[in-house]
Design an enzyme around this catalytic site. Sequence first.
Site, PDB file in Angstrom:
ATOM      1  N   ASP A 236       0.806  -1.226   0.000  1.00  0.00           N
ATOM      2  CA  ASP A 236       0.000   0.000   0.000  1.00  0.00           C
ATOM      3  C   ASP A 236       0.838   1.274   0.000  1.00  0.00           C
ATOM      4  O   ASP A 236       0.310   2.357   0.289  1.00  0.00           O
ATOM      5  CB  ASP A 236      -0.935   0.018   1.217  1.00  0.00           C
ATOM      6  CG  ASP A 236      -2.264  -0.673   0.934  1.00  0.00           C
ATOM      7  OD1 ASP A 236      -2.558  -0.965  -0.246  1.00  0.00           O
ATOM      8  OD2 ASP A 236      -3.008  -0.926   1.900  1.00  0.00           O
ATOM      9  N   LYS A 239      -0.311   4.606  -1.461  1.00  0.00           N
ATOM     10  CA  LYS A 239      -1.304   5.476  -0.821  1.00  0.00           C
ATOM     11  C   LYS A 239      -0.696   6.803  -0.372  1.00  0.00           C
ATOM     12  O   LYS A 239      -1.421   7.737  -0.027  1.00  0.00           O
ATOM     13  CB  LYS A 239      -1.959   4.764   0.366  1.00  0.00           C
ATOM     14  CG  LYS A 239      -2.950   3.691  -0.081  1.00  0.00           C
ATOM     15  CD  LYS A 239      -3.688   3.069   1.083  1.00  0.00           C
ATOM     16  CE  LYS A 239      -4.730   2.061   0.589  1.00  0.00           C
ATOM     17  NZ  LYS A 239      -5.415   1.382   1.702  1.00  0.00           N
ATOM     18  N   HIS A 288      -1.858  -6.435  -6.690  1.00  0.00           N
ATOM     19  CA  HIS A 288      -2.463  -7.053  -5.500  1.00  0.00           C
ATOM     20  C   HIS A 288      -3.974  -6.827  -5.394  1.00  0.00           C
ATOM     21  O   HIS A 288      -4.617  -7.384  -4.516  1.00  0.00           O
ATOM     22  CB  HIS A 288      -1.738  -6.603  -4.219  1.00  0.00           C
ATOM     23  CG  HIS A 288      -2.046  -5.212  -3.762  1.00  0.00           C
ATOM     24  ND1 HIS A 288      -1.376  -4.098  -4.246  1.00  0.00           N
ATOM     25  CD2 HIS A 288      -2.946  -4.739  -2.866  1.00  0.00           C
ATOM     26  CE1 HIS A 288      -1.843  -3.011  -3.651  1.00  0.00           C
ATOM     27  NE2 HIS A 288      -2.808  -3.373  -2.801  1.00  0.00           N
ATOM     28  N   HIS A 289      -4.547  -6.010  -6.304  1.00  0.00           N
ATOM     29  CA  HIS A 289      -6.011  -5.844  -6.337  1.00  0.00           C
ATOM     30  C   HIS A 289      -6.641  -6.508  -7.566  1.00  0.00           C
ATOM     31  O   HIS A 289      -7.822  -6.277  -7.851  1.00  0.00           O
ATOM     32  CB  HIS A 289      -6.405  -4.364  -6.282  1.00  0.00           C
ATOM     33  CG  HIS A 289      -6.426  -3.809  -4.890  1.00  0.00           C
ATOM     34  ND1 HIS A 289      -7.366  -4.195  -3.943  1.00  0.00           N
ATOM     35  CD2 HIS A 289      -5.620  -2.911  -4.266  1.00  0.00           C
ATOM     36  CE1 HIS A 289      -7.137  -3.555  -2.807  1.00  0.00           C
ATOM     37  NE2 HIS A 289      -6.075  -2.766  -2.978  1.00  0.00           N
ATOM     38  N   ASP A 317      -4.710  -9.036   2.410  1.00  0.00           N
ATOM     39  CA  ASP A 317      -5.211  -7.665   2.439  1.00  0.00           C
ATOM     40  C   ASP A 317      -6.724  -7.638   2.680  1.00  0.00           C
ATOM     41  O   ASP A 317      -7.228  -6.879   3.520  1.00  0.00           O
ATOM     42  CB  ASP A 317      -4.871  -7.003   1.098  1.00  0.00           C
ATOM     43  CG  ASP A 317      -5.156  -5.512   1.073  1.00  0.00           C
ATOM     44  OD1 ASP A 317      -5.050  -4.871   2.130  1.00  0.00           O
ATOM     45  OD2 ASP A 317      -5.489  -4.994  -0.003  1.00  0.00           O
TER      46      ASP A 317
END
Length: 366
Positions: A236, A239, A288-289, A317
């Site tokens: 992440d 972000k 990762h999404h 996650d």
Amino acid sequence: MKSKVYELKKKIKDLETLIDASLVFSSTLDIDALLNIILQKAEELMDAEASSVFRIDEEKNELYFITARGEKGKEVKEIRIPMGKGIVGWVAQHKKPLLVPDVTKDPRWFSGVDKKTKFVTRSILAVPLMVKGKIIGVAEVLNKRGNKKFNEDDLEMYLALANQMAIAIENASLYKELDELFISSIRAIVEAIDAKDPYTKGHSARVVEYALLIGEGMELDKESLKDLELSAVLHDVGKIGIPDRILSKPGLLSEEEYAYMKRHPEFGAEIVEPIKKLKDLVPNILHHHEKYDGTGYPMGLKGNKIPLGARIIAIADSFDAMTSDRPYRPRMDINVALGEIKKNRKTQFDPGLADVFVKTYEQQFK
């Protein structure tokens, strides 16, 4: 004349052996793998039944096993020996080697190790591990095979071998310290990003824990686990490019805000890609999404086209997101969240990895 020829041939053979050992010792900077190689080589060259390497705990003035081979290696690792006590303690204190053909006749012999391990020690060859005049540990081989005794030729060879051992161990230890410092620095940066939002505080650390649970359940090798850990720590990091008004919004995001939030994997990949040591982790961060059925983002990859690390992190996650409080909903019950992982295998999650996660989580935490 024959005796001199024999001695010359032996010296050449010993030199070849030491050169070979040096090449082997320089082949890895992984301290655990290196120590295993060192002891395996030492036992082979000394024709010994067992071997071990000690390091010195300067604060406690003790020696402790950092690795040990042989049937009782695991039990031996729990033992600590005061400086000056026993044969290895004497070697450490005096910085001199010891050749003990029969331990029962040497008053320095500390039988506590044998009592702990039920291993019967007959003879020991112990040498100091020195780097630039400083002792960093002691290496020993135990019991020459065939009821033979270690001799002066063995001692000479082992001392030469010990010089290479010490340098290899010191280099690997320094590399490990630098590596741990590198990872700690990354963790500190990511924790600072997580802390910007009280709802995500500790998120990355928990994702690491869950990701490694899957990786260990799959029996990934040590290097792959390390890459997975770093990828999970950094998943992440993008972000940092998301405005606080979006990141910390107390309610649901608007369509426009959500579209911007979905760019964080790309931002993360852009941050990590220029760092040579982390470049190979970019696919895990970028994807990762993604979803197993191809409906994820940013590229809509499907099935095994999604990198393995990214598929693992996706589960970790999502599980942490479900089991943590969010501004728009309270946390889910653990069993409900595990049920969601099972329910969405084959669609959102890799089914095999989802099964591994549920199984290992339940074994460890329930």
